[in-house]
Design an enzyme around this catalytic site. Structure first.
Site, PDB file in Angstrom:
ATOM      1  N   ILE A  54       0.827  -1.198   0.000  1.00  0.00           N
ATOM      2  CA  ILE A  54       0.000   0.000   0.000  1.00  0.00           C
ATOM      3  C   ILE A  54       0.864   1.251   0.000  1.00  0.00           C
ATOM      4  O   ILE A  54       1.987   1.238   0.498  1.00  0.00           O
ATOM      5  CB  ILE A  54      -0.967  -0.014   1.222  1.00  0.00           C
ATOM      6  CG1 ILE A  54      -1.932   1.181   1.201  1.00  0.00           C
ATOM      7  CG2 ILE A  54      -0.220  -0.127   2.534  1.00  0.00           C
ATOM      8  CD1 ILE A  54      -3.057   1.091   2.233  1.00  0.00           C
ATOM      9  N   CYS A  55       0.341   2.317  -0.598  1.00  0.00           N
ATOM     10  CA  CYS A  55       0.931   3.649  -0.605  1.00  0.00           C
ATOM     11  C   CYS A  55       2.222   3.686  -1.411  1.00  0.00           C
ATOM     12  O   CYS A  55       2.202   3.516  -2.617  1.00  0.00           O
ATOM     13  CB  CYS A  55       1.136   4.127   0.830  1.00  0.00           C
ATOM     14  SG  CYS A  55       1.495   5.885   0.984  1.00  0.00           S
ATOM     15  N   ALA A  56       3.365   3.900  -0.766  1.00  0.00           N
ATOM     16  CA  ALA A  56       4.645   3.926  -1.471  1.00  0.00           C
ATOM     17  C   ALA A  56       5.171   2.525  -1.743  1.00  0.00           C
ATOM     18  O   ALA A  56       5.936   2.320  -2.685  1.00  0.00           O
ATOM     19  CB  ALA A  56       5.678   4.714  -0.661  1.00  0.00           C
TER      20      ALA A  56
END
Length: 183
Positions: A101-103
Site C-alpha cells: 500500500i501507498c509507497a
C-alpha cells in the site's frame, strides 16, 4: 486460519500498518508483525510499535500472505533490506498473496513483480509503476493486491480478508465497524 506476515521498517505509515493489522485480526487472521531489527520500530510520525518478532522468523512456506505498509522512509527501508526482497521472491514463486500500500508498491514495480499486471499506489509513485498504474482505491491482479494510501487502508485490508478468509466476514466487519454508516 489465514496466516499473514506484516513487515515493519522504521518510517512506516501508522494507519496503513496498524489499521490493516487491526482489521485482519478482527477477521481472525493470524497476523505476525515482523520488524527488521530487535526492539521497537518507529513510524513516520514517531509512534513506536513493538513487533511480534523478527523478519528472520518469516518463511513463505508458513504464511498465506505478506503485507508491506507504505510511508517514508519506511518503504525505502523495506526496499533496502535484502531479507524483504528475498521474501517477496519466495512468496511470488509459491503464488502466495503479496500486498502493498501507498509507497510500497514501487518496490514491487522495481523488482519486476508488476510486469503484465495492474496496480495502484500513492500518486507520487505512479511514474515508477508505469503502465501498471491504475487510479483506483484497491487493485487486485493475480497474487498482488495494492492500494493508494492511508485513507484506503480499510479497503485494502477488506480486500485481503475477502481473498484469504471470506467476503461474508468482510461484510460483517464493515457493519460492526460502521464502515457504511455515513455518520
Amino acid at each position: 486460519m489465514a496466516k499473514i506476515a506484516l513487515i515493519l521498517a522504521d518510517g512506516f505509515e501508522e494507519i496503513e500498518a496498524l489499521g490493516t493489522a487491526d482489521i485482519l485480526r478482527r477477521a481472525k487472521a493470524d497476523v505476525f508483525i515482523a520488524g527488521l531489527r530487535e526492539g521497537a520500530v518507529s513510524s513516520s510520525r514517531g509512534v513506536r510499535v513493538l513487533p511480534d518478532g523478527l523478519i528472520d522468523s518469516v518463511n513463505a512456506d508458513d504464511f498465506d500472505a505478506i503485507v508491506l505498509p507504505g510511508g517514508q522512509p519506511g518503504a525505502d527501508n523495506l526496499n533496502a533490506d535484502r531479507r524483504v526482497i528475498d521474501l517477496l521472491y519466495s512468496f511470488n514463486e509459491k503464488g502466495k498473496l503479496i500486498c502493498a500500500i501507498c509507497a510500497a508498491p514501487y518496490i514491487l514495480a522495481e523488482k519486476g513483480f508488476l510486469k503484465g499486471k495492474k496496480a495502484t499506489c500513492f500518486p507520487s509513485y505512479a511514474e515508477v509503476l508505469g503502465e501498471s498504474y491504475v487510479e483506483k482505491k484497491v487493485v487486485e491482479d493475480g497474487n498482488i493486491i495494492t492500494s493508494r494510501g492511508p485513507a484506503t487502508a480499510p479497503d485494502f485490508a477488506f480486500a485481503i480478508v475477502d481473498r484469504l478468509i471470506d467476503k461474508r466476514i468482510t461484510d460483517t466487519l464493515k457493519k460492526a465497524m460502521l464502515y457504511y454508516c455515513g455518520c
